[in-house]
Design a protein around this motif. Sequence first.
Motif, mmCIF file in Angstrom:
data_model
loop_
_atom_site.group_PDB
_atom_site.id
_atom_site.type_symbol
_atom_site.label_atom_id
_atom_site.label_comp_id
_atom_site.label_asym_id
_atom_site.label_seq_id
_atom_site.Cartn_x
_atom_site.Cartn_y
_atom_site.Cartn_z
ATOM 1 N N UNK A 1 39.588 26.668 51.672
ATOM 2 C CA UNK A 1 39.609 27.609 52.787
ATOM 3 C C UNK A 1 38.205 28.068 53.150
ATOM 4 N N UNK A 2 37.918 28.060 54.442
ATOM 5 C CA UNK A 2 36.674 28.633 54.950
ATOM 6 C C UNK A 2 36.783 30.156 54.870
ATOM 7 N N UNK A 3 35.658 30.823 54.695
ATOM 8 C CA UNK A 3 35.651 32.283 54.681
ATOM 9 C C UNK A 3 36.169 32.882 53.396
ATOM 10 N N UNK A 4 35.833 32.266 52.272
ATOM 11 C CA UNK A 4 36.340 32.788 51.011
ATOM 12 C C UNK A 4 35.821 34.192 50.732
ATOM 13 N N UNK A 5 34.646 34.522 51.265
ATOM 14 C CA UNK A 5 34.104 35.862 51.069
ATOM 15 C C UNK A 5 34.839 36.909 51.900
ATOM 16 N N UNK A 6 35.717 36.451 52.802
ATOM 17 C CA UNK A 6 36.542 37.368 53.590
ATOM 18 C C UNK A 6 37.912 37.593 52.951
ATOM 19 N N UNK A 7 38.160 36.965 51.819
ATOM 20 C CA UNK A 7 39.403 37.176 51.098
ATOM 21 C C UNK A 7 40.250 35.937 50.910
ATOM 22 N N UNK A 8 39.896 34.827 51.557
ATOM 23 C CA UNK A 8 40.698 33.616 51.440
ATOM 24 C C UNK A 8 40.606 32.991 50.042
ATOM 25 N N UNK A 9 39.647 33.435 49.241
ATOM 26 C CA UNK A 9 39.538 32.913 47.888
ATOM 27 C C UNK A 9 40.718 33.345 47.019
ATOM 28 N N UNK A 10 41.499 34.340 47.477
ATOM 29 C CA UNK A 10 42.655 34.801 46.700
ATOM 30 C C UNK A 10 43.864 33.890 46.872
ATOM 31 N N UNK A 11 43.840 33.022 47.862
ATOM 32 C CA UNK A 11 44.974 32.129 48.082
ATOM 33 C C UNK A 11 44.978 31.011 47.042
ATOM 34 N N UNK A 12 46.157 30.630 46.546
ATOM 35 C CA UNK A 12 46.221 29.603 45.481
ATOM 36 C C UNK A 12 45.804 28.234 45.992
ATOM 37 N N UNK A 13 45.018 27.538 45.183
ATOM 38 C CA UNK A 13 44.597 26.167 45.507
ATOM 39 C C UNK A 13 44.660 25.318 44.233
ATOM 40 N N UNK A 14 45.763 25.455 43.522
ATOM 41 C CA UNK A 14 45.948 24.725 42.281
ATOM 42 C C UNK A 14 47.194 23.864 42.390
ATOM 43 N N UNK A 15 47.187 22.736 41.720
ATOM 44 C CA UNK A 15 48.324 21.820 41.739
ATOM 45 C C UNK A 15 48.718 21.451 40.316
ATOM 46 N N UNK A 16 49.973 21.058 40.171
ATOM 47 C CA UNK A 16 50.407 20.484 38.902
ATOM 48 C C UNK A 16 50.313 18.965 39.029
ATOM 49 N N UNK A 17 50.033 18.302 37.955
ATOM 50 C CA UNK A 17 49.862 16.848 38.011
ATOM 51 C C UNK A 17 50.398 16.161 36.760
ATOM 52 N N UNK A 18 51.683 16.394 36.421
ATOM 53 C CA UNK A 18 52.253 15.659 35.278
ATOM 54 C C UNK A 18 52.328 14.170 35.596
#
Length: 335
Positions: A207-224
């Motif tokens: 996400x662009x603008x992580x310093x505006x709060x978008x860094x709180x959004x999840x960006x993790x995946x599971x990969x079994x």
Amino acid sequence: MTRPIIALLAVCAVLTALPDRVPAQSSSAIYGQACAAEIEAIPSFECADGVTVPITIDGVEVTDRAPATCDRPGLLDNGHGSDGQCVPFSRILNLSTEAAQVSVMCRQKKFRSHDATEYDEIDVIAHNPDTGATCWFQAKADDGGTVSGVAVPAPTSATDTSFWVSPEAVVADDCGSCHDNDPFMYSPFVSQVWDHVPTNPFGPYTHVGQDLGFDAWPRWEMAPRDNTCLSCHRIGTGQWAVGGVPPDDQNHEKPGTCGQLASWMTGAPFPGADELARSYPLSHAMPPNIGMTEQEWAVRYGDSVAQVHSCCADPSQAWCNVREIRSYVEDRSSP
């Protein structure tokens, strides 16, 4: 008295020559400029140029009302005061170019005529498929109001909140908890016009603008390993906080791909679903148009779905292999 007057005139001349102070930029302007730089400038548009998402009952399109239930209800909760999940005449518009993927949804949450130009909400997702940079814009009606879909202002040119809400308000609306694995989410509702939606299911994503709060959004995946579901798309960890760590409230569940969506797409009933929607094959939206019986579906996908639910319940299991979704955007603040 002459000298003081001359001195005063000299001071006034100097002050007049000084440059005006540049007002501080709004967060809307900062975000818009960053999105234009990281992805592409998004032009003004008309909602009427989009394709209508059908509402059907037993396969027959409904255009004279918003029924309580339908074959393919919208999964996004339209909220208190809406006409439910089966409101006709929402539109999707593809503004993608060679360099950018841009999807617009003009949402009807209350029933209006097919030629209405007023909407309850307009959402824009802009994505750079090469780097993963993604931006989110939203215009929402006040209580009892509407948003015009005519000559919609260019979102990346916004300097205030007169039309597009602030990026901080977008963050608070938490779109990223649903869109936790990919900017463009598949659902039975949207699948009806899926050829008008850009897709990049395994591409980089951030996400662009992580310093505006978008860094709180999840960006993790599971990969079994050897999970059939993951051969077509990622599954994120939107049910949990960043990094797959459960929130303090164990009963709290966000509707991410690792939360409600994982169940809704594999047989669990969802809001607004009629009898047809609750019956196979519409009850099992993943994978789409597979052409097999429910028993065959269970044999082929049952173990993989169970594995997904296990990892959603306890992502700390080593074999779930929870990892951050890759991107090619440098970790830097917006200009």
